[in-house]
Design a protein around this motif. Structure first.
Motif, PDB file in Angstrom:
ATOM      1  N   VAL A 570     -24.709 -29.393 -33.753  1.00  0.00           N
ATOM      2  CA  VAL A 570     -25.547 -28.599 -32.786  1.00  0.00           C
ATOM      3  C   VAL A 570     -26.415 -29.692 -31.949  1.00  0.00           C
ATOM      4  CG1 VAL A 570     -27.480 -26.823 -32.218  1.00  0.00           C
ATOM      5  CG2 VAL A 570     -25.719 -26.485 -33.803  1.00  0.00           C
ATOM      6  N   ARG A 571     -26.270 -29.845 -30.809  1.00  0.00           N
ATOM      7  CA  ARG A 571     -27.182 -30.539 -29.692  1.00  0.00           C
ATOM      8  C   ARG A 571     -27.949 -29.872 -28.918  1.00  0.00           C
ATOM      9  NH1 ARG A 571     -22.109 -32.851 -30.655  1.00  0.00           N
ATOM     10  NH2 ARG A 571     -22.143 -34.705 -31.831  1.00  0.00           N
ATOM     11  N   LEU A 572     -29.256 -29.808 -28.815  1.00  0.00           N
ATOM     12  CA  LEU A 572     -29.909 -28.975 -27.999  1.00  0.00           C
ATOM     13  C   LEU A 572     -30.859 -29.794 -27.083  1.00  0.00           C
ATOM     14  CD1 LEU A 572     -31.200 -26.195 -30.547  1.00  0.00           C
ATOM     15  CD2 LEU A 572     -29.387 -25.899 -29.257  1.00  0.00           C
ATOM     16  N   THR A 573     -30.840 -29.044 -25.731  1.00  0.00           N
ATOM     17  CA  THR A 573     -31.897 -29.271 -24.746  1.00  0.00           C
ATOM     18  C   THR A 573     -31.866 -27.961 -23.946  1.00  0.00           C
ATOM     19  OG1 THR A 573     -32.600 -30.829 -23.214  1.00  0.00           O
ATOM     20  CG2 THR A 573     -30.315 -30.733 -22.989  1.00  0.00           C
ATOM     21  N   GLY A 574     -32.351 -28.256 -22.614  1.00  0.00           N
ATOM     22  CA  GLY A 574     -32.242 -26.961 -21.894  1.00  0.00           C
ATOM     23  C   GLY A 574     -33.332 -25.897 -22.224  1.00  0.00           C
ATOM     24  N   ASP A 575     -33.100 -24.509 -21.912  1.00  0.00           N
ATOM     25  CA  ASP A 575     -33.980 -23.555 -22.084  1.00  0.00           C
ATOM     26  C   ASP A 575     -33.666 -22.612 -22.993  1.00  0.00           C
ATOM     27  OD1 ASP A 575     -36.053 -24.269 -19.814  1.00  0.00           O
ATOM     28  OD2 ASP A 575     -34.145 -23.615 -18.611  1.00  0.00           O
ATOM     29  N   LEU A 576     -34.673 -21.891 -23.533  1.00  0.00           N
ATOM     30  CA  LEU A 576     -34.408 -20.711 -24.628  1.00  0.00           C
ATOM     31  C   LEU A 576     -35.173 -19.838 -23.938  1.00  0.00           C
ATOM     32  CD1 LEU A 576     -33.893 -19.460 -27.394  1.00  0.00           C
ATOM     33  CD2 LEU A 576     -36.256 -20.131 -28.102  1.00  0.00           C
ATOM     34  N   ASP A 577     -34.357 -18.484 -23.625  1.00  0.00           N
ATOM     35  CA  ASP A 577     -34.896 -17.358 -23.269  1.00  0.00           C
ATOM     36  C   ASP A 577     -35.124 -16.194 -24.277  1.00  0.00           C
ATOM     37  OD1 ASP A 577     -35.616 -15.067 -21.707  1.00  0.00           O
ATOM     38  OD2 ASP A 577     -33.884 -15.300 -20.254  1.00  0.00           O
ATOM     39  N   LEU A 578     -36.264 -15.700 -24.328  1.00  0.00           N
ATOM     40  CA  LEU A 578     -36.685 -14.634 -25.449  1.00  0.00           C
ATOM     41  C   LEU A 578     -36.936 -13.269 -24.827  1.00  0.00           C
ATOM     42  CD1 LEU A 578     -39.164 -16.705 -27.435  1.00  0.00           C
ATOM     43  CD2 LEU A 578     -36.896 -16.456 -27.854  1.00  0.00           C
ATOM     44  N   SER A 579     -36.564 -13.334 -23.294  1.00  0.00           N
ATOM     45  CA  SER A 579     -36.786 -11.998 -23.053  1.00  0.00           C
ATOM     46  C   SER A 579     -36.074 -10.805 -23.388  1.00  0.00           C
ATOM     47  CB  SER A 579     -36.504 -12.045 -21.286  1.00  0.00           C
ATOM     48  OG  SER A 579     -35.041 -12.537 -20.924  1.00  0.00           O
ATOM     49  N   ALA A 580     -34.891 -11.096 -23.969  1.00  0.00           N
ATOM     50  CA  ALA A 580     -34.413 -10.012 -24.458  1.00  0.00           C
ATOM     51  C   ALA A 580     -34.455  -9.747 -25.881  1.00  0.00           C
ATOM     52  CB  ALA A 580     -32.503 -10.164 -24.324  1.00  0.00           C
ATOM     53  N   ALA A 581     -35.439 -10.384 -26.472  1.00  0.00           N
ATOM     54  CA  ALA A 581     -35.702 -10.096 -28.103  1.00  0.00           C
ATOM     55  C   ALA A 581     -36.333  -8.951 -28.538  1.00  0.00           C
ATOM     56  CB  ALA A 581     -36.356 -11.579 -28.531  1.00  0.00           C
ATOM     57  N   GLY A 582     -36.772  -8.178 -27.599  1.00  0.00           N
ATOM     58  CA  GLY A 582     -37.298  -6.973 -27.997  1.00  0.00           C
ATOM     59  C   GLY A 582     -38.918  -6.969 -28.083  1.00  0.00           C
ATOM     60  N   THR A 583     -39.665  -5.956 -28.131  1.00  0.00           N
ATOM     61  CA  THR A 583     -41.020  -5.872 -28.418  1.00  0.00           C
ATOM     62  C   THR A 583     -41.616  -5.815 -29.714  1.00  0.00           C
ATOM     63  OG1 THR A 583     -40.957  -3.416 -27.898  1.00  0.00           O
ATOM     64  CG2 THR A 583     -41.119  -4.750 -25.880  1.00  0.00           C
ATOM     65  N   ALA A 584     -40.733  -5.508 -30.890  1.00  0.00           N
ATOM     66  CA  ALA A 584     -41.166  -5.273 -31.984  1.00  0.00           C
ATOM     67  C   ALA A 584     -40.584  -6.462 -33.131  1.00  0.00           C
ATOM     68  CB  ALA A 584     -40.544  -4.010 -32.676  1.00  0.00           C
ATOM     69  N   PRO A 585     -41.007  -7.448 -32.973  1.00  0.00           N
ATOM     70  CA  PRO A 585     -40.500  -8.617 -33.786  1.00  0.00           C
ATOM     71  C   PRO A 585     -40.715  -8.584 -34.952  1.00  0.00           C
ATOM     72  CG  PRO A 585     -42.467  -9.596 -32.703  1.00  0.00           C
ATOM     73  CD  PRO A 585     -42.190  -8.056 -32.082  1.00  0.00           C
ATOM     74  N   THR A 586     -39.902  -9.117 -36.098  1.00  0.00           N
ATOM     75  CA  THR A 586     -39.985  -9.287 -37.509  1.00  0.00           C
ATOM     76  C   THR A 586     -40.849 -10.632 -37.740  1.00  0.00           C
ATOM     77  OG1 THR A 586     -37.693 -10.529 -37.627  1.00  0.00           O
ATOM     78  CG2 THR A 586     -37.787  -8.123 -37.603  1.00  0.00           C
ATOM     79  N   ARG A 587     -40.879 -10.830 -38.997  1.00  0.00           N
ATOM     80  CA  ARG A 587     -41.659 -11.859 -39.628  1.00  0.00           C
ATOM     81  C   ARG A 587     -41.081 -13.401 -39.230  1.00  0.00           C
ATOM     82  NH1 ARG A 587     -46.356 -13.827 -41.142  1.00  0.00           N
ATOM     83  NH2 ARG A 587     -46.078 -15.931 -42.547  1.00  0.00           N
ATOM     84  N   THR A 588     -39.593 -13.199 -39.524  1.00  0.00           N
ATOM     85  CA  THR A 588     -38.865 -14.530 -39.003  1.00  0.00           C
ATOM     86  C   THR A 588     -37.850 -14.077 -37.977  1.00  0.00           C
ATOM     87  OG1 THR A 588     -37.243 -14.292 -40.980  1.00  0.00           O
ATOM     88  CG2 THR A 588     -39.374 -15.768 -40.941  1.00  0.00           C
ATOM     89  N   ILE A 589     -37.486 -14.792 -36.846  1.00  0.00           N
ATOM     90  CA  ILE A 589     -36.424 -14.585 -35.772  1.00  0.00           C
ATOM     91  C   ILE A 589     -35.467 -15.686 -36.012  1.00  0.00           C
ATOM     92  CG2 ILE A 589     -35.802 -14.001 -33.774  1.00  0.00           C
ATOM     93  CD1 ILE A 589     -38.564 -12.834 -33.423  1.00  0.00           C
ATOM     94  N   THR A 590     -34.296 -15.754 -36.501  1.00  0.00           N
ATOM     95  CA  THR A 590     -33.180 -16.687 -36.424  1.00  0.00           C
ATOM     96  C   THR A 590     -32.690 -16.845 -34.943  1.00  0.00           C
ATOM     97  OG1 THR A 590     -32.867 -16.594 -38.810  1.00  0.00           O
ATOM     98  CG2 THR A 590     -31.177 -17.482 -37.312  1.00  0.00           C
ATOM     99  N   VAL A 591     -32.940 -18.062 -34.481  1.00  0.00           N
ATOM    100  CA  VAL A 591     -32.432 -18.164 -33.116  1.00  0.00           C
ATOM    101  C   VAL A 591     -30.930 -18.521 -32.975  1.00  0.00           C
ATOM    102  CG1 VAL A 591     -32.865 -19.435 -30.635  1.00  0.00           C
ATOM    103  CG2 VAL A 591     -34.692 -18.541 -31.931  1.00  0.00           C
ATOM    104  N   LEU A 592     -30.693 -19.563 -33.867  1.00  0.00           N
ATOM    105  CA  LEU A 592     -29.338 -20.285 -33.915  1.00  0.00           C
ATOM    106  C   LEU A 592     -29.080 -20.577 -35.473  1.00  0.00           C
ATOM    107  CD1 LEU A 592     -28.099 -23.075 -31.824  1.00  0.00           C
ATOM    108  CD2 LEU A 592     -27.810 -23.281 -34.405  1.00  0.00           C
TER     109      LEU A 592
END
Length: 709
Positions: A570-592
């Motif tokens: 995995v090689r990362l740069t660029g943007d992360l968009d959280l707009s679709a993650a919802g309004t009731a987040p949990t303690r941990t959220i796995t992005v990748l």
């Protein structure tokens, strides 16, 4: 414009012809002299020649009466009774001049064709229950008068009304004028004569073609607006003048092996067939029918239901957008379809239906039933009629283009078994797919290869068998959807032009090949990419990338309900968009979820290791070393009062303590509450920069919930 004028004129003439003939009573009933028609039965039974002097009748006794005499003079003939009258010699008489009104014109200049308007009333009438037979299998026995100089054929001036049966036992080419009535016009099998069926006929009965009928020629058009059915036991040969449309709406039937519908057209012309060409196992000659539609799809003994069509450099339409019964129902064992080149013109077959139809047989270019002996020389079009949905449930063998117009759908395969799998020929520039609608590939077991597929339409892979797109000419710009099975890319094929790629189920696979898949638009869903992905566009979480995942500075990862799973590096740069993650987040959220062993390198823009960001009312810290050491995870920290529901609280580098504002009594302070305002403002400006959160590329507010350093 020329074609439109000709068609309009023909339609007007046809309506006039129908109105005139339907309004005309049989001659014997319209004698009007008080004495009634002359009965010449005794003369006919005695084989004496008869000179007509007005309306004349013959009453035929039961059985067969063979007449070796000749009819001449001026008048009309009505055949009635319960038997069969057989004429062995040609007869020639004329209709009384007071009843002659039809207008015969030859038009078209260097390409002449003849039309008849305001047709004369019938000169010959066969009443219900009676049979009139022309000839005994030789060249004579016809009643006709031929005063016209009509190019290409001899137009019979003596029109005929058939409410009983007219049997054509002639071995020559002939015409019987304009036909009316509701009975049966029949030609015996193996007669090898040809009826020139010219002009507009208001006949509402059944035409039984035993050997051959020329239904239109370059020298004349044809129309059968009311005919009940065609019993085709020979070759039904359709042709047209220049710039004319011929429409036949009848159902065709056959009872024995060896019948076909053959179509030729001139430039600017087309033939439209809106009925169905079916096997018949009942109803006799006068009412052909099929007891079970499945018999069209199942081979029967002696190939009795094997029937076909040969399109000879013609423009043919199956359907006119008002029906969804395919013209040729059957499989390779029951029907054949051939496209040929003729006079330097390739054929064109258009499917124009308003619902789902299935083509169960291949389109080839062989001769008669040997359809796969050569590729078909022509092109196929799926018309853009609303609801037009055509399934090719057989291997297609034509070497031309396939065009799916906007609003139409072409499906390859039934999706049930190998017997219903479909395919198209590929490999040359001519064999291209112009997809402006939707192409759905759903083969159960036969792999499909498509190349040179362009247009503005969409592609759907929904079968368990693999579909492979090959070559650099894969340029269609619509969506790509995989619901089941594998869509593979080989030989330089990419999906760079497709507006979106969706893998809608865990059974969906996208195989980009050794070179990987460069996403320049969007990739989303629940399925798996069997290879590497370079993200220069937008990738939504939930997809599994079996190979390496590289996100460029132009790329964006959208956190959805499920994380992006990567099996390689995995090689990362660029943007992360959280707009679709919802309004009731949990303690941990796995992005990748990095299931590989290599360390995740790089970071999203503005979100280094440990950076804070806020989602709803919870502050999170991002880590690229979480989980089993290389996952990208958001972990909740101590919550702080939210400045805005849409602006996360972040710092870069090592996180600092959260800022907490305490309430104090400013009345005892010399500066009042101003120091707190300045302090808070300074802290906000230095420690908690505004972080964008929201829309995708091109939208306001940026792509991700992270600050810029």
């Amino acid at each position: 414009m020329r074609s439109h004028i000709h068609t309009t004129a023909a339609a007007a003439g046809a309506l006039a012809a129908i109105a005139a003939l339907l309004a005309t009573a049989p001659p014997a009933a319209a004698a009007g002299t008080g004495s009634g028609p002359r009965d010449v039965t005794a003369d006919v039974l005695a084989d004496r020649d008869v000179s007509l002097t007005g309306d004349t009748v013959v009453t035929v006794p039961s059985g067969t009466t063979t007449y070796d005499g000749v009819l001449r003079g001026e008048g009309t003939l009505t055949v009635r009774g319960s038997g069969t009258l057989v004429l062995t010699k040609d007869s020639d008489f004329t209709l009384p001049k007071a009843r002659q009104r039809q207008v015969v014109k030859t038009r078209g200049g260097n390409h002449p064709y003849t039309t008849v308007t305001h047709p004369d009333p019938p000169a010959i009438t066969v009443q219900r229950g009676a049979t009139l037979q022309y000839g005994t299998g030789g060249g004579t026995g016809l009643i006709g008068h031929f005063p016209y100089s009509t190019p290409g054929y001899r137009l019979n001036q003596l029109n005929v009304r058939v409410d009983g049966t007219l049997r054509l036992s002639l071995t020559r080419t002939f015409n019987i004028g304009t036909i009316s009535g509701s009975g049966l016009v029949t030609q015996p099998r193996d007669m090898w004569g040809t009826l020139d069926l010219a002009g507009t006929h208001p006949f509402s009965g059944v035409i039984d073609n035993g050997t051959g009928m020329a239904v239109g020629r370059p020298e004349y058009p044809v129309a059968l607006p009311n005919a009940r059915a065609i019993l085709n036991q020979g070759s039904w040969i359709i042709d047209t003048p220049l710039h004319r449309t011929i429409t036949l709406r009848q159902n065709f039937y056959q009872r024995a092996y060896g019948s076909d519908v053959n179509v030729r057209t001139r430039p600017g012309s087309k033939v439209v067939l809106t009925g169905q060409y079916s096997y018949s196992d009942g109803g006799g000659d006068t009412n052909p029918s099929l007891s079970d539609p499945n018999l069209n799809w199942t081979a029967v003994a002696h190939q009795l239901n094997k029937r076909g069509t040969n399109i000879e450099g013609a423009d043919v339409h199956w359907g006119d957008g008002t029906t969804h019964q395919i013209f040729m129902p059957g499989t390779k064992d029951t029907v054949y379809i051939n496209l040929h080149e003729a006079s330097g013109r390739r054929s064109r077959l258009t499917f124009d239906y308003n619902g789902r139809v299935t083509l169960g047989a291949p389109i080839g270019g062989g001769r008669y039933h040997n359809t796969l002996a050569a590729p078909g020389a022509g092109d196929v079009v799926i018309a853009g009629t609303r609801g037009n949905d055509v399934t090719f449930a057989a291997k297609q063998y034509y070497d031309g283009s396939t065009t799916v117009e906007k609003g139409a759908t072409l499906r390859l395969g039934l999706g049930t078994s190998a017997q219903g799998d479909g395919s198209l020929l590929t490999g040359t520039d001519r064999r291209r797919v112009v997809n402006n609608g939707t192409v759905v590939v759903r083969n159960a077991s036969t792999a499909v290869s498509l190349s040179r597929i362009g247009g503005s339409g969409s592609l759907v892979q929904s079968g368990t068998a693999t579909t492979t797109l090959t070559g650099s000419a894969v340029t269609y710009t619509g969506k790509t959807t995989v619901t089941k099975g594998t869509l593979a890319l080989r030989g330089g094929a990419t999906l760079a032009h497709s507006t979106a790629i969706r893998l809608t189920s865990t059974d969906a696979r996208l195989d980009p090949g050794p070179a990987g898949l460069r996403v320049e638009t969007t990739l989303s869903g629940k399925g798996t990419v069997k290879g590497a992905v370079t993200n220069d566009g937008v990738v939504a979480g939930g997809v599994t990338v079996a190979g390496d995942y590289t996100q460029s500075a132009k790329g964006e990862l959208v956190l959805a309900q499920h994380p992006l799973t990567v099996g390689g590096s995995v090689r990362l740069t660029g943007d992360l968009d959280l707009s679709a993650a919802g309004t009731a987040p949990t303690r941990t959220i796995t992005v990748l979820n990095n299931t590989g062993t290599a360390k995740t390198t790089g970071a999203f823009k503005g979100l280094k290791e440990g950076a804070r960001l806020k989602l709803a009312d919870t502050t999170y810290r991002i880590s690229y070393e979480a989980g089993d050491g290389n996952d990208v995870v958001l972990t909740a920290t101590t919550a702080t009062p939210a400045r805005s529901a849409n602006h996360p609280d972040t710092t870069s580098g090592t996180p600092t303590a959260a800022v907490t504002l305490h309430t104090t009594n400013t009345a005892n302070s010399r500066l009042g509450w101003w120091p707190y305002v300045l302090a808070v403002g300074l802290l906000i400006g230095l420690a908690i920069p505004a972080v964008r959160r929201g829309g995708h590329r091109g939208g306001g507010g940026g792509r991700h919930a992270a600050p810029h350093e």
